[in-house]
Design a protein around this motif. Structure first.
Motif, mmCIF file in Angstrom:
data_model
loop_
_atom_site.group_PDB
_atom_site.id
_atom_site.type_symbol
_atom_site.label_atom_id
_atom_site.label_comp_id
_atom_site.label_asym_id
_atom_site.label_seq_id
_atom_site.Cartn_x
_atom_site.Cartn_y
_atom_site.Cartn_z
ATOM 1 N N ALA A 1 1.110 6.869 -6.769
ATOM 2 C CA ALA A 1 0.074 7.853 -7.045
ATOM 3 C C ALA A 1 0.650 9.259 -6.945
ATOM 4 C CB ALA A 1 -1.088 7.682 -6.065
ATOM 5 N N ALA A 2 1.488 9.484 -5.929
ATOM 6 C CA ALA A 2 2.092 10.805 -5.760
ATOM 7 C C ALA A 2 2.965 11.151 -6.952
ATOM 8 C CB ALA A 2 2.921 10.848 -4.470
ATOM 9 N N TYR B 1 1.549 14.585 -13.689
ATOM 10 C CA TYR B 1 0.367 15.124 -14.363
ATOM 11 C C TYR B 1 0.287 16.627 -14.178
ATOM 12 C CZ TYR B 1 -4.474 15.950 -15.684
ATOM 13 O OH TYR B 1 -5.602 16.441 -16.273
ATOM 14 N N LEU C 1 0.732 4.385 -2.753
ATOM 15 C CA LEU C 1 0.598 5.802 -2.433
ATOM 16 C C LEU C 1 1.706 6.612 -3.100
ATOM 17 C CD1 LEU C 1 -0.402 5.914 1.333
ATOM 18 C CD2 LEU C 1 -1.806 6.365 -0.644
ATOM 19 N N CYS C 2 2.938 6.138 -2.990
ATOM 20 C CA CYS C 2 4.052 6.869 -3.586
ATOM 21 C C CYS C 2 3.921 6.912 -5.099
ATOM 22 C CB CYS C 2 5.380 6.217 -3.194
ATOM 23 S SG CYS C 2 5.790 6.477 -1.479
ATOM 24 N N SER D 1 0.877 11.910 -9.935
ATOM 25 C CA SER D 1 0.167 13.176 -9.771
ATOM 26 C C SER D 1 1.085 14.350 -10.033
ATOM 27 C CB SER D 1 -0.390 13.298 -8.351
ATOM 28 O OG SER D 1 -1.141 12.170 -8.030
ATOM 29 N N VAL D 2 2.300 14.280 -9.503
ATOM 30 C CA VAL D 2 3.244 15.363 -9.735
ATOM 31 C C VAL D 2 3.515 15.492 -11.234
ATOM 32 C CG1 VAL D 2 5.616 16.116 -9.366
ATOM 33 C CG2 VAL D 2 4.335 15.178 -7.484
ATOM 34 N N TRP E 1 0.800 -1.223 0.000
ATOM 35 C CA TRP E 1 0.000 0.000 0.000
ATOM 36 C C TRP E 1 0.833 1.273 0.000
ATOM 37 C CZ3 TRP E 1 0.327 3.404 4.066
ATOM 38 C CH2 TRP E 1 0.887 2.904 5.252
ATOM 39 N N TRP E 2 1.965 1.256 0.715
ATOM 40 C CA TRP E 2 2.766 2.481 0.772
ATOM 41 C C TRP E 2 3.372 2.791 -0.578
ATOM 42 C CZ3 TRP E 2 3.758 -2.096 3.162
ATOM 43 C CH2 TRP E 2 4.894 -2.791 2.759
#
Lengths: 633, 211
Positions: free
Chosen positions: A201-202, A208, A198-199, A205-206, A194-195
């Motif tokens: 996704a981060a 994008y 998250l990373c 996102s950055v 899971w961690w």
């Protein structure tokens, strides 16, 4: 040399020189434009300068004869790197389109090259951003003191350190267990961590956020992402030089061993490094160059970028090896002090009798008596060799996440250096990702798959789909998948694409026409050096590298290294052969883009044979539209 | 009379020495590495320092063992070496010929380890009791891992940035539509634009090029 593939109706597909002049003067610009030349140069520098400059080149340099490696590197830079770079810049600027548009203009059968570029961009972007996710994880974990990878955690009943960590080292444990939670082989998936999700996704996102409007947004961000690495490298250089043992590292790196020049793998590695370092064949450079004004001096740009890239590689190598020299010296000192302590304890000598300076002679003295030598044998002293510590496998993720992080924990104010280092890595990788995303998004737009959708939405879809597929890298076996992608998705297809690019421009587009175009754009024809390179030498070099690489891969059983706490030689990484189903995946990764080139040509041939009527209609269309030049379907 | 007293003293000390020997079952070996710990500020190990050690150990036994009144004389030391290492045993205050059990000594030393260390300005590594491993410090685990907090900050910033950019492009699109409707003819969608990137925020009519 009049060797040109017959290419009728080429003029119908490309804007003529008059059209280009018109487009220059009429400032309408349906295409995006660079805000300034600086933005363009910084974007290209950022795209070319990436993680490979920091963690691949220093290793190659050190393992292939140090200073002597510069010779093949610079030679191949001049004969392979710069001509290809100039070619991509020039063709993009001339045909004013992304990779797919350029190749479909040159000849409809060559559209496959553009498709291959797009596919490779997509695959490479997926796994490259996962590395950025790992960098992000380490960055987020750097905001605590002491750093989490500086000490082993305790086991459940608080009696001892965790066994896996005790047997290897805190940095190894943090990387393999707490970051990756790696399984023991590629077949065991281990579930999503899971961690890591998250990373990931981060990181996406950055990316994008920076690519949301194409070069409009990336053009601003590159002011930071392309310059910050140099600032950080300088800071590290100054800090590194003040540490003990740094000069040893630099000496080790640059000591030339001219015998390595006779070894063919040195030249092969140099050629491959130059090629991959410039991110050629991915389509990003063509796209970036197409936003330039028509009379931009692309020859100068190519030379500037090549020089900056080469300089950065050497600079980064120096910085890395000051820190590695420091770490190796520390390890050597610790090793020696351990031995000294064991000797003092065994013989009950006063502290200070055995020091680092007189260690060897004291050992000899003690060994000279029979009882003494027996005791010494029982002690199991380890041999401390500085060279062994310096040549500790230091490339790729191992360098950044194991070796360098360990060195950072030994420096005072570690969290600061950790944050700086990982911010630098993130910037280096992010600016390379811009080019990859550009390659995919512009190709989608050129294909008019979603004609009315705004760029924000297309970028979003690309980022989202890459993120979802890249979740495979956040599994327990994600590290092994990434190594797979790294070895096969980017290597062979890019070589094929680059070869086709050069052949396509020199012999399908026509080198005479290309020379005239360049004369129109920058004012003078490219001289005999460029002619020789484009026509013969550079394609030959790329072909040779491809053949040797291909033969190597095909003839050997493919293996990968795994982290297995229950293996015999733990903590040495275990080498396992790939299971059979992985070979299919390798074929897909390397074959799909490569086969797109002949595949699409075949499709076009079939289409032409079956549907001759529709083509005539399109011809009428192209005559009436003034700037519409990509209706090749 | 005097010689009887002297004889008794000599006998008792000899007796005590017999109790303490290297490898004694109820004794422990101690090793100090003063130079490596303190470097230039290292002190010299002499009789006074040994006295302090015995006193500290007696204190440890008093406080953490059965509460009896241990004295410096109850801690017997032998086999000193220049390394600075020696063996010690602890005798019972009630009967000087009886040795205190190994485990009680170990317990007392464990519980007062930090006091003993600080008396000599040393650490667990440099003041070693061979056979008594130092108890490991329980790690301080914060409620929220620090990386999650940093992650929240980063994602918050990125999310806000994305929302701002998307909203601004939607606003521009609406504005452009309004301007486009005001213009007569509205021949913006010509063939020339068909090959361009469909970037609605960047068009012919946009007066402010957001570069």
């Amino acid at each position: 040399m009049r060797l040109v593939f017959p290419n009728p109706r080429l003029e119908d597909r490309i804007p003529s020189h008059e059209d280009l002049e018109l487009m220059e003067k009429v400032e309408t610009g349906d295409r995006l434009k660079w805000g300034s030349k600086t933005q363009y140069l910084l974007t290209c520098v950022g795209f070319c300068v990436g993680l490979g400059n920091v963690w691949r080149f220093p290793y190659l340099c050190q393992s292939h004869g140090g200073g002597a490696f510069m010779i093949p590197f610079i030679i191949l830079l001049v004969f392979e790197g710069v001509p290809l770079l100039y070619l991509e810049f020039a063709i993009g600027q001339r045909l004013r389109s992304g990779s797919v548009g350029v190749w479909s203009s040159i000849h409809p059968y060559m559209t496959g090259v553009g498709i291959a570029s797009m596919t490779v961009s997509f695959f490479v972007g997926m796994y490259y951003n996962t590395i950025l996710a790992w960098v992000m994880w380490y960055f987020l974990n750097s905001f605590q003191s002491p750093l989490p990878w500086s000490q082993c955690p305790l086991n459940d009943n608080l009696t001892d350190l965790v066994s896996e960590c005790k047997r290897s080292s805190p940095v190894d444990y943090f990387w393999y267990r707490e970051t990756l939670n790696t399984s023991t082989s590629i077949e065991e998936s281990g579930g999503l961590q899971w961690w890591m999700v998250l990373c990931l996704a981060a990181a996406w996102s950055v990316l994008y956020l920076c690519c949301i409007r194409g070069i409009e947004t990336t053009g601003k961000v590159v002011y930071i992402t392309s310059t910050l690495p140099y600032v950080v490298l300088t800071i590290f250089l100054i800090r590194g030089l003040t540490l003990k043992g740094s000069v040893e590292g630099i000496k080790f790196l640059f000591t030339p061993d001219l015998n390595e020049l006779l070894n063919p793998s040195t030249w092969l590695d140099a050629g491959a490094q130059v090629f991959y370092s410039f991110s050629l064949g991915v389509g990003g450079l063509i796209s970036f160059s197409s936003y330039n004004p028509v009379h931009n001096n692309c020859e100068q740009d190519a030379i500037i970028i090549a020089i900056i890239n080469g300089f950065t590689s050497i600079f980064a190598a120096t910085v890395i090896y000051t820190i590695i020299g420091f770490r190796a010296t520390k390890q050597f000192d610790d090793c020696l002090n351990e031995n000294i302590l064991m000797l003092l304890n065994a013989f009950d000598l006063v502290e200070g009798t055995v020091t680092e300076i007189n260690y060897d002679e004291m050992l000899q003295n003690l060994n000279s008596t029979i009882s003494g030598s027996e005791v010494i044998q029982g002690l199991d002293l380890s041999t401390c060799n500085l060279r062994t510590f310096l040549s500790d496998g230091v490339e790729g993720t191992g360098l950044a996440f194991i070796v360098f992080t360990e060195a950072i924990t030994k420096m005072p104010i570690s969290p600061l250096w950790s944050v700086l280092f990982f911010v630098m890595l993130f910037c280096l990788g992010l600016s390379t990702m811009f080019g990859a995303i550009e390659g995919v998004v512009v190709a989608i737009q050129d294909f008019k798959i979603f004609p009315t959708w705004p760029k924000e939405v297309i970028s979003g879809i690309v980022c989202l789909s890459s993120f979802l597929i890249a979740l495979i890298f956040s599994l327990g076996s994600g590290n092994y998948w990434l190594a797979l992608f790294d070895s096969y998705a980017g290597s062979i297809p890019l070589l094929i694409i680059a070869f086709c690019e050069m052949v396509g421009v020199a012999y399908v587009y026509g080198i005479e026409r290309f020379n005239k175009d360049i004369e129109f754009m920058i004012g003078h024809k490219p001289n005999i050096f460029w002619q020789a390179m484009w026509r013969v030498i550079s394609p030959l070099i790329v072909l040779v590298i491809f053949l040797i690489y291909f033969v190597n891969e095909v003839s050997s059983t493919l293996t990968y290294i795994t982290w297995n706490p229950s293996s015999e030689n733990f903590p040495v990484l275990e080498i396992l052969p790939y299971p059979n189903w992985v070979y299919i995946i390798i074929l897909l990764l390397a074959g799909l883009p490569s086969l797109a080139i002949p595949g699409f040509a075949l499709y076009k041939v079939l289409q032409k044979c079956c549907c001759k009527k529709t083509i005539k209609k399109l011809e009428l269309n192209t005559v009436s539209a003034n700037v519409n030049m990509y209706d090749t379907k | 009379m005097l010689w009887k007293v002297l004889l008794l003293l000599g006998l008792s000390s000899a007796w005590a020495q017999k109790l303490c020997s290297p490898g004694a079952s109820d004794g422990y070996k101690v090793r100090l590495s003063i130079n490596s710990a303190l470097g230039d500020q290292a002190y010299v190990w002499n009789e006074n320092e040994m006295f302090l050690f015995r006193a500290t150990l007696a204190f440890a036994m008093r406080t953490y063992s059965d509460g009896q009144e241990y004295d410096v004389a109850n801690v017997v030391v032998c086999d000193e070496t220049p390394r600075v290492s020696f063996w010690f045993v602890v005798t019972s205050p009630l009967d000087a010929s009886l040795l205190v059990d190994k485990r009680r000594v170990e317990e007392a030393v464990r519980k007062s380890r930090s006091r003993i260390n600080s008396a000599f300005l040393l650490t667990d590594d440099t003041l070693e009791f061979i056979g008594i491993p130092p108890t490991l410090e329980a790690p301080v685990a914060p409620d929220t891992p620090p990386w999650l907090i940093a992650f929240g900050v980063v994602m918050g910033g990125v999310g806000a940035g994305i929302v701002v950019l998307l909203v601004s492009s939607v606003v521009q699109k609406i504005r452009k539509k309004r301007d486009g409707e005001e213009e007569t003819g509205g021949k913006t969608e010509n063939e020339a634009a068909s090959d361009a990137i469909y970037n609605m925020s960047f068009s012919d009519d946009e007066p402010v090029t957001q570069m």
